[in-house]
Design a protein around this motif. Structure first.
Motif, PDB file in Angstrom:
ATOM      1  N   LEU A 637       0.833  -1.199   0.000  1.00 40.35           N
ATOM      2  CA  LEU A 637       0.000   0.000   0.000  1.00 40.35           C
ATOM      3  C   LEU A 637       0.873   1.256   0.000  1.00 40.35           C
ATOM      4  O   LEU A 637       0.600   2.231  -0.724  1.00 40.35           O
ATOM      5  CB  LEU A 637      -0.919  -0.006   1.221  1.00 40.35           C
ATOM      6  N   GLY A 638       1.944   1.240   0.784  1.00 40.54           N
ATOM      7  CA  GLY A 638       2.865   2.370   0.801  1.00 40.54           C
ATOM      8  C   GLY A 638       3.496   2.609  -0.558  1.00 40.54           C
ATOM      9  O   GLY A 638       3.588   3.757  -1.034  1.00 40.54           O
ATOM     10  N   GLY A 645       1.941   9.663  -5.844  1.00 37.20           N
ATOM     11  CA  GLY A 645       2.291  10.940  -5.253  1.00 37.20           C
ATOM     12  C   GLY A 645       1.692  11.213  -3.897  1.00 37.20           C
ATOM     13  O   GLY A 645       1.835  12.335  -3.375  1.00 37.20           O
ATOM     14  N   ALA A 646       1.037  10.239  -3.300  1.00 40.74           N
ATOM     15  CA  ALA A 646       0.439  10.428  -1.970  1.00 40.74           C
ATOM     16  C   ALA A 646       1.471  10.043  -0.912  1.00 40.74           C
ATOM     17  O   ALA A 646       1.323   9.054  -0.182  1.00 40.74           O
ATOM     18  CB  ALA A 646      -0.828   9.593  -1.833  1.00 40.74           C
ATOM     19  N   THR A 647       2.529  10.847  -0.814  1.00 37.26           N
ATOM     20  CA  THR A 647       3.668  10.472   0.012  1.00 37.26           C
ATOM     21  C   THR A 647       3.343  10.455   1.499  1.00 37.26           C
ATOM     22  O   THR A 647       3.819   9.590   2.237  1.00 37.26           O
ATOM     23  CB  THR A 647       4.848  11.425  -0.259  1.00 37.26           C
ATOM     24  N   ARG A 648       2.548  11.423   1.963  1.00 35.41           N
ATOM     25  CA  ARG A 648       2.210  11.444   3.387  1.00 35.41           C
ATOM     26  C   ARG A 648       1.433  10.185   3.781  1.00 35.41           C
ATOM     27  O   ARG A 648       1.666   9.592   4.830  1.00 35.41           O
ATOM     28  CB  ARG A 648       1.407  12.696   3.731  1.00 35.41           C
ATOM     29  N   GLU A 649       0.494   9.772   2.922  1.00 30.07           N
ATOM     30  CA  GLU A 649      -0.251   8.544   3.198  1.00 30.07           C
ATOM     31  C   GLU A 649       0.667   7.325   3.124  1.00 30.07           C
ATOM     32  O   GLU A 649       0.496   6.352   3.871  1.00 30.07           O
ATOM     33  CB  GLU A 649      -1.403   8.386   2.208  1.00 30.07           C
ATOM     34  N   ALA A 650       1.667   7.403   2.238  1.00 37.00           N
ATOM     35  CA  ALA A 650       2.630   6.305   2.125  1.00 37.00           C
ATOM     36  C   ALA A 650       3.435   6.171   3.411  1.00 37.00           C
ATOM     37  O   ALA A 650       3.703   5.053   3.876  1.00 37.00           O
ATOM     38  CB  ALA A 650       3.566   6.538   0.942  1.00 37.00           C
ATOM     39  N   ALA A 655       5.140   3.163   8.063  1.00 42.94           N
ATOM     40  CA  ALA A 655       5.336   3.194   9.511  1.00 42.94           C
ATOM     41  C   ALA A 655       4.517   2.092  10.191  1.00 42.94           C
ATOM     42  O   ALA A 655       4.980   1.437  11.128  1.00 42.94           O
ATOM     43  CB  ALA A 655       4.956   4.559  10.066  1.00 42.94           C
ATOM     44  N   HIS A 656       3.296   1.889   9.708  1.00 47.88           N
ATOM     45  CA  HIS A 656       2.444   0.829  10.256  1.00 47.88           C
ATOM     46  C   HIS A 656       3.062  -0.544   9.983  1.00 47.88           C
ATOM     47  O   HIS A 656       3.077  -1.422  10.850  1.00 47.88           O
ATOM     48  CB  HIS A 656       1.050   0.920   9.641  1.00 47.88           C
ATOM     49  N   CYS A 657       3.604  -0.713   8.786  1.00 51.33           N
ATOM     50  CA  CYS A 657       4.268  -1.972   8.423  1.00 51.33           C
ATOM     51  C   CYS A 657       5.420  -2.271   9.382  1.00 51.33           C
ATOM     52  O   CYS A 657       5.564  -3.391   9.883  1.00 51.33           O
ATOM     53  CB  CYS A 657       4.773  -1.896   6.984  1.00 51.33           C
ATOM     54  N   LEU A 658       6.229  -1.246   9.661  1.00 58.69           N
ATOM     55  CA  LEU A 658       7.383  -1.430  10.544  1.00 58.69           C
ATOM     56  C   LEU A 658       6.965  -1.631  11.999  1.00 58.69           C
ATOM     57  O   LEU A 658       7.671  -2.283  12.769  1.00 58.69           O
ATOM     58  CB  LEU A 658       8.323  -0.229  10.430  1.00 58.69           C
ATOM     59  N   HIS A 673      13.145   7.351   2.613  1.00 57.56           N
ATOM     60  CA  HIS A 673      13.154   8.137   1.373  1.00 57.56           C
ATOM     61  C   HIS A 673      11.857   8.913   1.184  1.00 57.56           C
ATOM     62  O   HIS A 673      11.855   9.982   0.551  1.00 57.56           O
ATOM     63  CB  HIS A 673      13.437   7.228   0.181  1.00 57.56           C
ATOM     64  N   ALA A 674      10.748   8.398   1.745  1.00 55.93           N
ATOM     65  CA  ALA A 674       9.505   9.176   1.715  1.00 55.93           C
ATOM     66  C   ALA A 674       9.665  10.442   2.550  1.00 55.93           C
ATOM     67  O   ALA A 674       9.204  11.530   2.160  1.00 55.93           O
ATOM     68  CB  ALA A 674       8.345   8.333   2.240  1.00 55.93           C
TER      69      ALA A 674
END
Length: 762
Positions: A637-638, A645-650, A655-658, A673-674
């Motif tokens: 999803l990220g 281009g939805a970097t903030r949502e990425a 972060a949730h994945c980690l 990199h995001a």
């Protein structure tokens, strides 16, 4: 009559009028056919055999749920089950019913139609919509005379695969084949419905001897010709069709045919068995018995191969003799003494089965004996935490205590070292631990039973990158034992790459006389283009490969109601570069089971490959609705959000994945990199610095500190991290970016040195 109309996942209590005649094909499909005559007809000429069978477990394998058949208590009895569920039983003298109440669901009034079992447990079955029969999650203990929760240690909720309304408890696909004779599931994928039928509602004479109409209709000497006379191995294969844990690969098995032409058995590479081969839960008898020394011996009394009839009366199913007397038909009487058992003659420990056939309890109450006839080895309990017969009884003692006792009593046999070594490496190979392959290769030659050899071969499929593994598997690809040969071909087909030294073996296996070998070979060659086959082998192998590929596809549709079959088809089509077919197969799997992870995840990946990213993101969102903590979906999803281009949502997704998996590959790199993209380089370095504290994320953090600082224009800082990374993880010195930075540092130092006035030129 009144029939409950029920939905699969959420029932509405409703009734409709129906006549018995109108529902006969669904409710009472046990009708004789043109090829089956039924056990009563057999009994007219074989009364002695019929009488023995009539009260056997086989005869009572399946019966109608009626007050005159069932011994269960329906007199206002009740039972708690699952997640705070309650079932209240009732009988009106004609019909047995239950009112089932579960949290979050409407009450359901169900009518019992059939029940399985008799000697220990009655488990009743209800009919729901579209011809389905669902096995209930509670049973009646016929000895203790009480109802109990079958899945007490595994509470199941509505919507779960294994909930009593779910596909995992659909008796049409999971139970009835082994509880009836001449069963046909008759599943229709288009309507997701069954019109199942059977010739006899029991494991009758023809279940073991085959359809008997022609035999019964013949006269004189013609009657006996070619009917029911099975050799020891054919009889064993017939028993295996039900007394084994297996997957069906073809319909229509009939007594006398090869087991491996219709079934793929579960072996020791899977967790249904403990690493030493001991059963875990319901694993039946076939795989266990094939491990035993008895299977490889000839009966001293009967002068024939030891198979099921050596101990079990063939028609009644009961033991031929009780207690140790049965074992002494073949074994020396000196073993029936305290000097061998080291237990008093009257005690439980003096029974042969106590040590060599320990019980494992299935369905909470059903104790079944392990048929591998193994020797207790508490030493393995110390190292692998497997069960052992000594501590089954002496639960107040430790495996160390039991090992010490056995060491004092017996001198270990020469096979014990190999058995321990093999069990240890089977356990290691299940987790993919490097190095386990050496002992497994050794087992291919030195293990004495075909189950361990085949299990070792299957596990070696996880180490195909090793040339020695491929050589060993190719060498047994033409083994004389069907089970071993099948396992070798299965192993050679694992992974997405067909090695050149493997291809010829798999091509040869596509024309093997055994179906399971052919379909495993076809799966192994799924990535091979017919056009890419060497010209020399094309004419000889092309036809066999085409046939085997088609046979593999057919094998998956035998259990078309199983979403795993369609997921496998999706993988198969994707490997053959048939994306539309793969997408269709994945979607079919999800239609059958929307919450299943693999097909939805693989569908999203395939859609990304097709450039259909918006569709892929919808699939990922749906997957996360069912499984919000699934790290692969969070990471994907990220990536998708970055691409649009939805970097903030990425950042949120990475972060949730980690948070779920600190070391998920790529997530730390992409999160950092995001942050750089969002002009938050300081935050990127902070996150990476924090990750350095954890061994499982340290390597990725270091290499990402290199790339992030390069992206931030901090070349010197990046070079510093490159030096640290190469020193900490030598393999990173070969990374192109690291190598470039290290060489740049070296060049810079040399240039500086030549300009230094203190350096004298020669």
């Amino acid at each position: 009559m009144l029939l409950v109309v029920a939905g699969l996942n959420s029932f509405a209590v409703a009734t409709v009028a129906s006549s018995d005649d109108g529902m006969q094909s669904l409710l009472d499909p046990g009708q004789a056919t043109t090829t089956y005559v039924g056990s009563k007809a057999c009994g007219q000429c074989h009364p002695r055999e019929f009488t023995r069978w009539q009260d056997s477990a086989h005869a009572w394998a399946m019966r109608r749920s009626r007050p005159d058949e069932s011994v269960a208590d329906f007199d206002d009895a009740s039972v708690s089950f699952g997640n705070a569920g309650l079932a209240a039983m009732q009988s009106d003298g004609q019909q047995l019913t239950a009112r089932i109440i579960e949290p979050g669901s409407q009450p359901k009034q169900v009518v019992m139609r059939y029940f399985f079992g008799h000697e220990q447990i009655e488990q009743h079955v209800v009919q729901t919509e579209r011809g389905r029969y669902q096995a209930l999650p509670f049973g009646f203990d016929t000895k203790r005379r009480d109802w109990f929760d079958i899945f007490k240690d595994d509470p199941r909720r509505p919507g779960d695969w294994g909930h009593w309304t779910g596909r995992g408890m659909t008796a049409n696909s999971e139970c009835i084949f082994c509880h009836s004779t001449g069963y046909k599931r008759n599943y229709d994928l288009q309507t997701d419905s069954y019109r199942s039928s059977w010739a006899e509602m029991a494991v009758g004479c023809e279940a073991c001897h085959g359809p008997g109409a022609s035999h019964a209709g013949a006269k004189g000497s013609d009657r006996a010709k070619g009917y029911g006379n099975l050799d020891a191995d054919s009889m064993f294969d017939t028993c295996a069709s039900c007394h084994s844990l297996r997957r069906v690969i073809a319909d229509g098995f009939s007594p006398g045919e090869k087991f491996l032409d219709y079934f793929e058995p579960v072996l020791l590479d899977e967790d249904n068995y403990q690493p030493n081969g001991a059963v875990r839960g319901e694993a039946y008898e076939w795989t266990s018995f094939k491990q035993s020394r008895m299977y490889r011996k000839q009966s001293r009394m009967y002068r024939e191969d030891v198979r099921c009839p050596a101990c079990h009366e063939i028609h009644g199913g009961r033991l031929k003799k009780q207690g140790n007397a049965l074992c002494l038909d073949c074994h020396d009487a000196s073993l029936n003494t305290p000097s061998h058992s080291h237990h008093t003659a009257a005690g439980k420990g003096s029974q042969c089965v106590a040590c060599h056939m320990p019980e494992r309890v299935f369905m909470q109450r059903d104790a079944r004996r392990d048929h591998s006839f193994s020797v207790p080895d508490p030493k393995l309990s110390q190292t692998l935490s497997v069960t052992n017969a000594c501590n089954d009884c002496h639960r107040d003692q430790t495996p160390e205590w039991a090992s010490k006792a056995l060491k004092a009593w017996f001198v270990p046999g020469r096979d014990r070292k190999l058995e321990r070594e093999t069990a240890t490496e089977i356990a290691a190979a299940r987790t993919g631990r490097p190095g386990a392959e050496r002992v497994l290769i050794k087992c291919l030659d030195t293990c004495k039973d075909s189950v361990r050899r085949a299990s070792a071969a299957r596990l070696l499929g996880r180490y195909l990158g090793e040339p020695a593994v491929r050589r060993a598997l190719v060498a047994i690809g033409d083994d004389g034992d069907d089970l071993v040969r099948n396992a070798a071909v299965f192993a050679l087909g694992q992974g997405d790459t067909v090695y050149k030294d493997v291809q010829a073996a798999l091509l040869a296996a596509t024309t093997d006389p055994v179906r399971s070998v052919r379909v495993n070979a076809a799966w192994g060659l799924r990535t091979v283009s017919l056009d890419d086959l060497a010209a020399a082998s094309r004419a000889k192998s092309l036809g066999g490969l085409r046939d085997a590929l088609a046979e593999w596809e057919t094998s998956q549709m035998v259990e078309a109601e199983d979403p795993e079959s369609h997921h496998a088809l999706g993988l198969f089509y994707a490997a053959q570069h048939r994306p539309d077919d793969a997408i269709s197969a994945y979607r079919q799997a999800l239609t059958l089971s929307p919450s299943t992870i693999p097909p939805r995840y693989n569908l999203s990946v395939l859609l990304i490959d097709q450039g259909r990213e918006a569709e892929a993101e919808k699939q990922i969102d749906e997957l996360l609705r069912y499984h919000p903590e699934y790290p692969a979906a969070l990471y994907a999803l990220g990536v998708l959000r970055v691409s649009r281009g939805a970097t903030r949502e990425a950042v949120t997704a990475f972060a949730h994945c980690l948070k779920v998996d600190r070391a998920y590959p790529g997530a730390l790199h992409d999160l950092a990199h995001a942050y750089v993209t969002l002009d938050q380089g300081g935050l990127a370095n902070y996150v990476l610095g924090a990750a350095l504290k954890f061994p499982d994320s340290k390597r990725e953090a270091m290499i990402t500190l290199v790339t992030v600082n390069l992206a931030l224009g901090k070349r010197k800082v990046a070079a510093g991290w490159a030096k640290i990374a190469a020193g900490e993880f030598p393999e990173l010195a070969g990374d192109a970016t690291v190598q470039s930075l290290l060489e740049g540092q070296k060049t810079s130092r040399e240039t500086k040195a030549t300009k230094d006035p203190r350096v004298k030129k020669k």
